[in-house]
Design a protein around this motif. Structure first.
Motif, PDB file in Angstrom:
ATOM      1  N   ARG A   1      16.402  36.681  35.156  1.00 37.73           N
ATOM      2  CA  ARG A   1      17.799  37.091  35.332  1.00 37.73           C
ATOM      3  C   ARG A   1      18.243  37.993  34.179  1.00 37.73           C
ATOM      4  N   VAL A   2      17.922  37.593  32.959  1.00 37.65           N
ATOM      5  CA  VAL A   2      18.320  38.389  31.799  1.00 37.65           C
ATOM      6  C   VAL A   2      17.701  39.780  31.898  1.00 37.65           C
TER       7      VAL A   2
ATOM      8  N   ILE B   1      24.520  31.809  37.573  1.00 32.95           N
ATOM      9  CA  ILE B   1      23.707  33.024  37.654  1.00 32.95           C
ATOM     10  C   ILE B   1      22.666  32.944  38.768  1.00 32.95           C
ATOM     11  N   TYR B   2      22.422  31.750  39.273  1.00 32.48           N
ATOM     12  CA  TYR B   2      21.440  31.570  40.343  1.00 32.48           C
ATOM     13  C   TYR B   2      22.078  31.577  41.731  1.00 32.48           C
TER      14      TYR B   2
ATOM     15  N   LYS C   1      24.012  33.773  44.406  1.00 34.12           N
ATOM     16  CA  LYS C   1      24.183  35.195  44.683  1.00 34.12           C
ATOM     17  C   LYS C   1      25.649  35.632  44.640  1.00 34.12           C
ATOM     18  N   ASP C   2      26.551  34.810  45.168  1.00 33.76           N
ATOM     19  CA  ASP C   2      27.964  35.174  45.188  1.00 33.76           C
ATOM     20  C   ASP C   2      28.594  35.042  43.803  1.00 33.76           C
ATOM     21  N   ALA C   3      28.312  33.956  43.100  1.00 33.49           N
ATOM     22  CA  ALA C   3      28.914  33.710  41.790  1.00 33.49           C
ATOM     23  C   ALA C   3      28.334  34.627  40.713  1.00 33.49           C
ATOM     24  N   GLU C   4      27.162  35.172  40.962  1.00 29.31           N
ATOM     25  CA  GLU C   4      26.481  36.021  39.989  1.00 29.31           C
ATOM     26  C   GLU C   4      27.173  37.368  39.818  1.00 29.31           C
ATOM     27  N   THR C   5      27.971  37.767  40.816  1.00 28.08           N
ATOM     28  CA  THR C   5      28.615  39.076  40.776  1.00 28.08           C
ATOM     29  C   THR C   5      30.131  38.945  40.706  1.00 28.08           C
ATOM     30  N   VAL C   6      30.772  40.055  40.334  1.00 29.22           N
ATOM     31  CA  VAL C   6      32.223  40.131  40.242  1.00 29.22           C
ATOM     32  C   VAL C   6      32.668  41.275  41.137  1.00 29.22           C
ATOM     33  N   SER C   7      33.711  41.053  41.926  1.00 32.13           N
ATOM     34  CA  SER C   7      34.233  42.140  42.745  1.00 32.13           C
ATOM     35  C   SER C   7      35.396  42.808  42.014  1.00 32.13           C
ATOM     36  N   ALA C   8      35.762  43.980  42.495  1.00 32.29           N
ATOM     37  CA  ALA C   8      36.867  44.718  41.880  1.00 32.29           C
ATOM     38  C   ALA C   8      38.204  44.376  42.526  1.00 32.29           C
ATOM     39  N   GLU C   9      38.250  43.296  43.302  1.00 36.59           N
ATOM     40  CA  GLU C   9      39.506  42.857  43.916  1.00 36.59           C
ATOM     41  C   GLU C   9      40.426  42.283  42.842  1.00 36.59           C
ATOM     42  N   ALA C  10      41.712  42.458  43.052  1.00 39.04           N
ATOM     43  CA  ALA C  10      42.701  42.005  42.060  1.00 39.04           C
ATOM     44  C   ALA C  10      42.585  40.510  41.772  1.00 39.04           C
ATOM     45  N   SER C  11      42.379  39.693  42.810  1.00 39.00           N
ATOM     46  CA  SER C  11      42.310  38.247  42.600  1.00 39.00           C
ATOM     47  C   SER C  11      41.086  37.862  41.769  1.00 39.00           C
ATOM     48  N   GLU C  12      39.972  38.528  42.011  1.00 39.76           N
ATOM     49  CA  GLU C  12      38.751  38.247  41.246  1.00 39.76           C
ATOM     50  C   GLU C  12      38.919  38.690  39.791  1.00 39.76           C
ATOM     51  N   MET C  13      39.531  39.842  39.588  1.00 37.24           N
ATOM     52  CA  MET C  13      39.738  40.326  38.221  1.00 37.24           C
ATOM     53  C   MET C  13      40.713  39.417  37.473  1.00 37.24           C
ATOM     54  N   GLN C  14      41.691  38.851  38.171  1.00 39.33           N
ATOM     55  CA  GLN C  14      42.615  37.906  37.542  1.00 39.33           C
ATOM     56  C   GLN C  14      41.883  36.643  37.122  1.00 39.33           C
ATOM     57  N   ARG C  15      40.905  36.201  37.927  1.00 39.80           N
ATOM     58  CA  ARG C  15      40.092  35.037  37.559  1.00 39.80           C
ATOM     59  C   ARG C  15      39.296  35.315  36.293  1.00 39.80           C
ATOM     60  N   VAL C  16      38.806  36.546  36.153  1.00 41.81           N
ATOM     61  CA  VAL C  16      38.074  36.924  34.934  1.00 41.81           C
ATOM     62  C   VAL C  16      39.007  36.820  33.728  1.00 41.81           C
ATOM     63  N   VAL C  17      40.229  37.321  33.881  1.00 42.63           N
ATOM     64  CA  VAL C  17      41.215  37.233  32.801  1.00 42.63           C
ATOM     65  C   VAL C  17      41.489  35.773  32.450  1.00 42.63           C
TER      66      VAL C  17
END
Length: 111
Positions: free
Chosen positions: A7-8, A39-40, A42-58
């Protein structure tokens, strides 16, 4: 080679391909380790550019993990997403988190 090391390697290659420039592979490894088993997945391994996903990152990374506060946090996520390539489908969470960590100078969190 372990699954973690695979993965790394994938994240290092993606970073060099999409972003380029200087990469602290040891810090990327620590950020990846901090993501745990997500990281294992597939869905959680990536980040989308949707506003709700970016807010979760914040909320979950910048505020909880890095201990940050302020009004400019979403702007930094947007800047990092733009640099990685907003239209890129596979924005790896480890790479995005690494870039945010470096962007805010919070490398010490992983020491």
């Amino acid at each position: 080679m372990s699954k973690f090391d695979e993965r790394v390697e994938k994240y290092v290659a993606a970073y060099k391909d999409k972003v380029g420039g200087k990469l602290d592979e040891e810090l990327l490894r620590k950020v990846t380790k901090g993501l745990g088993p997500s990281i294992y997945n597939k869905d959680a391994e990536t980040v989308s550019a949707e506003a709700s996903e970016m807010q979760r990152v914040v909320d979950n990374y910048l505020k909880k993990k890095l201990g940050m506060s302020g009004d400019n946090l979403m702007a930094s996520v947007e800047a990092v997403m733009e640099k990685y390539g907003k239209s890129e489908r596979a924005k790896y969470r480890a790479c995005i988190y690494y870039m945010l960590c470096v962007h805010h100078g919070k490398e010490s969190v992983y020491n």
